[in-house]
Design an enzyme around this catalytic site. Sequence first.
Site, PDB file in Angstrom:
ATOM      1  N   ASP A   7       0.856  -1.179   0.000  1.00 12.84           N
ATOM      2  CA  ASP A   7       0.000   0.000   0.000  1.00 12.84           C
ATOM      3  C   ASP A   7       0.893   1.230   0.000  1.00 12.84           C
ATOM      4  O   ASP A   7       2.064   1.169   0.433  1.00 12.84           O
ATOM      5  CB  ASP A   7      -0.919   0.008   1.227  1.00 12.84           C
ATOM      6  N   GLU A   9       0.998   5.735   0.522  1.00  5.20           N
ATOM      7  CA  GLU A   9       0.377   7.012   0.875  1.00  5.20           C
ATOM      8  C   GLU A   9       1.051   8.088   0.039  1.00  5.20           C
ATOM      9  O   GLU A   9       2.253   7.997  -0.259  1.00  5.20           O
ATOM     10  CB  GLU A   9       0.529   7.305   2.365  1.00  5.20           C
ATOM     11  N   GLU A  52      -5.923  18.208   2.792  1.00  2.00           N
ATOM     12  CA  GLU A  52      -6.856  17.083   2.659  1.00  2.00           C
ATOM     13  C   GLU A  52      -6.119  15.739   2.650  1.00  2.00           C
ATOM     14  O   GLU A  52      -6.627  14.732   3.160  1.00  2.00           O
ATOM     15  CB  GLU A  52      -7.723  17.228   1.409  1.00  2.00           C
ATOM     16  N   HIS A 150      -5.232   6.212   7.842  1.00  2.00           N
ATOM     17  CA  HIS A 150      -4.554   5.398   6.850  1.00  2.00           C
ATOM     18  C   HIS A 150      -3.060   5.379   7.160  1.00  2.00           C
ATOM     19  O   HIS A 150      -2.479   6.372   7.586  1.00  2.00           O
ATOM     20  CB  HIS A 150      -4.757   5.973   5.437  1.00  2.00           C
ATOM     21  N   ASP A 155      -2.211  -0.644   6.552  1.00  2.00           N
ATOM     22  CA  ASP A 155      -3.197  -1.003   5.537  1.00  2.00           C
ATOM     23  C   ASP A 155      -2.756  -2.234   4.752  1.00  2.00           C
ATOM     24  O   ASP A 155      -3.589  -3.057   4.352  1.00  2.00           O
ATOM     25  CB  ASP A 155      -3.444   0.174   4.591  1.00  2.00           C
TER      26      ASP A 155
END
Length: 235
Positions: A7, A9, A52, A150, A155
């Site tokens: 995963d 980010e 965000e 997250h 994750d």
Amino acid sequence: MREIVFDTETTGFDPKGGHRLVEIGCIEMIHRVPTGQVFHAYFDPERDMPAEAEAVHGLSIAFLTGKPKFVEHAADLITFLGDAPLVAHNAAFDFGFLNAELAACGMQAVSLDRMVDTIAIARRKHPGAKLSLDALCSRYGIDRSHRTRHGALLDAELLAQLYVELMGGRQIGLELAADAPAVGATAGDAPALGQGTPSATRPFRPARPHRPSDAELARHGEFMAGFADPLWTRG
């Protein structure tokens, strides 16, 4: 079979818009069992972090500044990935960022032929259902109580559990015969289908009689006679 569940980010949704990968977490699995081998790194994106995006993963520029650049870990990452299939949730997103970073380093892209997308698998198994990682973990009873934000490695760990469930659950590899061949045995070492374990290794057990004795029938009759006006005697 070796597989890597991973995963990422990022600072945003599209590497073509200048967004960068800031964290990657990879879990090694052999025959869909985690081996304990992981690759995890944070990267300095050399740009700002939109509010965000930070709200999703909690990674601020203050935290990431001074971390290694992607190029500093790229060779180690590629070595860890090897030639294994790469499992990700909405895999096109993660592959897009990974290959954009590799291209910026002048390195070869990871082939899309290696992509295993758990969203695509879940969509086939559960058409019309919610397909987020949270929703699917809830469906399969995977504990995510420790996931407040997250995080790439966290994750990936959850996704590894979900992937096993999507591919058939924890019964994968279950041996129903006590004398099943050990891992590494060749097909020729196993008994033919339908034969089971050779009978020479099993004790002989004669068939058990299932007909009740006269004494058992008499006791049963006495027991049934104790019911007053039973339903089964009514016309």
